[in-house]
Design a protein around this motif. Structure first.
Motif, PDB file in Angstrom:
ATOM      1  N   ILE A   1     -47.382  15.211 112.898  1.00 11.10           N
ATOM      2  CA  ILE A   1     -46.215  15.810 112.233  1.00 11.10           C
ATOM      3  C   ILE A   1     -46.143  15.333 110.788  1.00 11.10           C
ATOM      4  O   ILE A   1     -45.905  16.131 109.871  1.00 11.10           O
ATOM      5  N   MET A   2     -46.379  14.043 110.569  1.00  8.30           N
ATOM      6  CA  MET A   2     -46.334  13.513 109.208  1.00  8.30           C
ATOM      7  C   MET A   2     -47.458  14.107 108.347  1.00  8.30           C
ATOM      8  O   MET A   2     -47.241  14.442 107.185  1.00  8.30           O
ATOM      9  N   LEU A   3     -48.646  14.256 108.915  1.00 10.07           N
ATOM     10  CA  LEU A   3     -49.744  14.891 108.180  1.00 10.07           C
ATOM     11  C   LEU A   3     -49.422  16.349 107.865  1.00 10.07           C
ATOM     12  O   LEU A   3     -49.676  16.822 106.752  1.00 10.07           O
ATOM     13  N   LEU A   4     -48.850  17.055 108.832  1.00  7.36           N
ATOM     14  CA  LEU A   4     -48.486  18.458 108.601  1.00  7.36           C
ATOM     15  C   LEU A   4     -47.429  18.581 107.522  1.00  7.36           C
ATOM     16  O   LEU A   4     -47.455  19.520 106.720  1.00  7.36           O
ATOM     17  N   GLN A   5     -46.496  17.647 107.483  1.00  2.00           N
ATOM     18  CA  GLN A   5     -45.485  17.682 106.439  1.00  2.00           C
ATOM     19  C   GLN A   5     -46.150  17.616 105.066  1.00  2.00           C
ATOM     20  O   GLN A   5     -45.772  18.347 104.155  1.00  2.00           O
ATOM     21  N   ASP A   6     -47.163  16.770 104.953  1.00  2.00           N
ATOM     22  CA  ASP A   6     -47.888  16.653 103.689  1.00  2.00           C
ATOM     23  C   ASP A   6     -48.745  17.892 103.412  1.00  2.00           C
ATOM     24  O   ASP A   6     -48.706  18.451 102.313  1.00  2.00           O
ATOM     25  N   ILE A   7     -49.502  18.341 104.401  1.00  2.00           N
ATOM     26  CA  ILE A   7     -50.393  19.492 104.237  1.00  2.00           C
ATOM     27  C   ILE A   7     -49.612  20.741 103.852  1.00  2.00           C
ATOM     28  O   ILE A   7     -50.027  21.518 102.990  1.00  2.00           O
ATOM     29  N   LEU A   8     -48.460  20.933 104.489  1.00  2.00           N
ATOM     30  CA  LEU A   8     -47.682  22.159 104.298  1.00  2.00           C
ATOM     31  C   LEU A   8     -46.581  22.007 103.250  1.00  2.00           C
ATOM     32  O   LEU A   8     -45.827  22.954 103.003  1.00  2.00           O
ATOM     33  N   HIS A   9     -46.468  20.826 102.651  1.00  2.86           N
ATOM     34  CA  HIS A   9     -45.473  20.560 101.609  1.00  2.86           C
ATOM     35  C   HIS A   9     -44.054  20.836 102.119  1.00  2.86           C
ATOM     36  O   HIS A   9     -43.276  21.556 101.485  1.00  2.86           O
ATOM     37  N   LEU A  10     -43.730  20.259 103.272  1.00  3.18           N
ATOM     38  CA  LEU A  10     -42.425  20.468 103.892  1.00  3.18           C
ATOM     39  C   LEU A  10     -41.446  19.371 103.473  1.00  3.18           C
ATOM     40  O   LEU A  10     -41.824  18.205 103.375  1.00  3.18           O
ATOM     41  N   SER A  11     -40.194  19.763 103.287  1.00  2.00           N
ATOM     42  CA  SER A  11     -39.146  18.770 103.075  1.00  2.00           C
ATOM     43  C   SER A  11     -38.831  18.130 104.433  1.00  2.00           C
ATOM     44  O   SER A  11     -39.265  18.624 105.481  1.00  2.00           O
ATOM     45  N   ASN A  12     -38.083  17.052 104.414  1.00  2.00           N
ATOM     46  CA  ASN A  12     -37.694  16.418 105.678  1.00  2.00           C
ATOM     47  C   ASN A  12     -36.890  17.382 106.544  1.00  2.00           C
ATOM     48  O   ASN A  12     -37.064  17.433 107.759  1.00  2.00           O
ATOM     49  N   GLY A  13     -36.030  18.162 105.932  1.00  2.00           N
ATOM     50  CA  GLY A  13     -35.230  19.136 106.670  1.00  2.00           C
ATOM     51  C   GLY A  13     -36.080  20.226 107.294  1.00  2.00           C
ATOM     52  O   GLY A  13     -35.855  20.615 108.441  1.00  2.00           O
ATOM     53  N   GLN A  14     -37.046  20.722 106.538  1.00  2.00           N
ATOM     54  CA  GLN A  14     -37.950  21.744 107.075  1.00  2.00           C
ATOM     55  C   GLN A  14     -38.766  21.167 108.228  1.00  2.00           C
ATOM     56  O   GLN A  14     -38.948  21.818 109.251  1.00  2.00           O
ATOM     57  N   ARG A  15     -39.276  19.953 108.049  1.00  2.00           N
ATOM     58  CA  ARG A  15     -40.040  19.282 109.106  1.00  2.00           C
ATOM     59  C   ARG A  15     -39.211  19.168 110.385  1.00  2.00           C
ATOM     60  O   ARG A  15     -39.675  19.527 111.456  1.00  2.00           O
ATOM     61  N   ASP A  16     -37.983  18.709 110.237  1.00  2.00           N
ATOM     62  CA  ASP A  16     -37.129  18.532 111.408  1.00  2.00           C
ATOM     63  C   ASP A  16     -36.808  19.862 112.085  1.00  2.00           C
ATOM     64  O   ASP A  16     -36.804  19.954 113.312  1.00  2.00           O
ATOM     65  N   ALA A  17     -36.556  20.900 111.287  1.00  2.00           N
ATOM     66  CA  ALA A  17     -36.242  22.212 111.855  1.00  2.00           C
ATOM     67  C   ALA A  17     -37.421  22.785 112.635  1.00  2.00           C
ATOM     68  O   ALA A  17     -37.238  23.436 113.665  1.00  2.00           O
ATOM     69  N   ILE A  18     -38.639  22.537 112.167  1.00  2.00           N
ATOM     70  CA  ILE A  18     -39.830  23.068 112.828  1.00  2.00           C
ATOM     71  C   ILE A  18     -40.196  22.257 114.060  1.00  2.00           C
ATOM     72  O   ILE A  18     -40.440  22.807 115.132  1.00  2.00           O
ATOM     73  N   PHE A  19     -40.246  20.946 113.929  1.00  2.00           N
ATOM     74  CA  PHE A  19     -40.812  20.121 114.989  1.00  2.00           C
ATOM     75  C   PHE A  19     -39.796  19.534 115.968  1.00  2.00           C
ATOM     76  O   PHE A  19     -40.169  19.011 117.003  1.00  2.00           O
ATOM     77  N   PHE A  20     -38.524  19.622 115.648  1.00  2.00           N
ATOM     78  CA  PHE A  20     -37.513  19.075 116.547  1.00  2.00           C
ATOM     79  C   PHE A  20     -36.491  20.150 116.903  1.00  2.00           C
ATOM     80  O   PHE A  20     -35.301  19.883 117.051  1.00  2.00           O
ATOM     81  N   SER A  21     -36.998  21.369 117.073  1.00  2.00           N
ATOM     82  CA  SER A  21     -36.165  22.524 117.403  1.00  2.00           C
ATOM     83  C   SER A  21     -35.719  22.442 118.855  1.00  2.00           C
ATOM     84  O   SER A  21     -36.437  21.927 119.720  1.00  2.00           O
ATOM     85  N   GLU A  22     -34.549  22.962 119.128  1.00  2.00           N
ATOM     86  CA  GLU A  22     -34.034  23.006 120.499  1.00  2.00           C
ATOM     87  C   GLU A  22     -34.728  24.065 121.334  1.00  2.00           C
ATOM     88  O   GLU A  22     -34.751  24.003 122.549  1.00  2.00           O
ATOM     89  N   LYS A  23     -35.296  25.076 120.653  1.00  2.00           N
ATOM     90  CA  LYS A  23     -35.941  26.163 121.391  1.00  2.00           C
ATOM     91  C   LYS A  23     -37.236  26.555 120.708  1.00  2.00           C
ATOM     92  O   LYS A  23     -37.406  26.332 119.519  1.00  2.00           O
TER      93      LYS A  23
END
Length: 72
Positions: A47-69
């Motif tokens: 997840i941390m590598l993907l955040q760097d590769i995809l240039h995600l903010s912390n909020g974007q990272r959380d929305a993608i990888f810690f989604s309820e559904k």
């Protein structure tokens, strides 16, 4: 749970292929597919590598990888 639709969009917006993402994570493309489709889970390091590769903010990272559904 991974928001599949948002992850696919982030990959497209970053301009990288699924093959490149898998390579940079050190996993097979098939393994990436399983993780993206919630068959297996992403590891914290991935997840941390993907955040760097995809240039995600912390909020974007959380929305993608810690989604309820999952949203394919």
């Amino acid at each position: 749970m991974t928001d599949t639709k948002s992850l696919k969009m982030a990959i497209m917006m970053a301009g990288v292929s699924h093959e490149e993402v898998a390579y940079r994570l050190g996993i097979a493309r098939e393994t990436l597919w399983k993780k993206m489709n919630n068959i297996t889970e992403f590891k914290a390091r991935e997840i941390m590598l993907l955040q760097d590769i995809l240039h995600l903010s912390n909020g974007q990272r959380d929305a993608i990888f810690f989604s309820e559904k999952s949203d394919k």
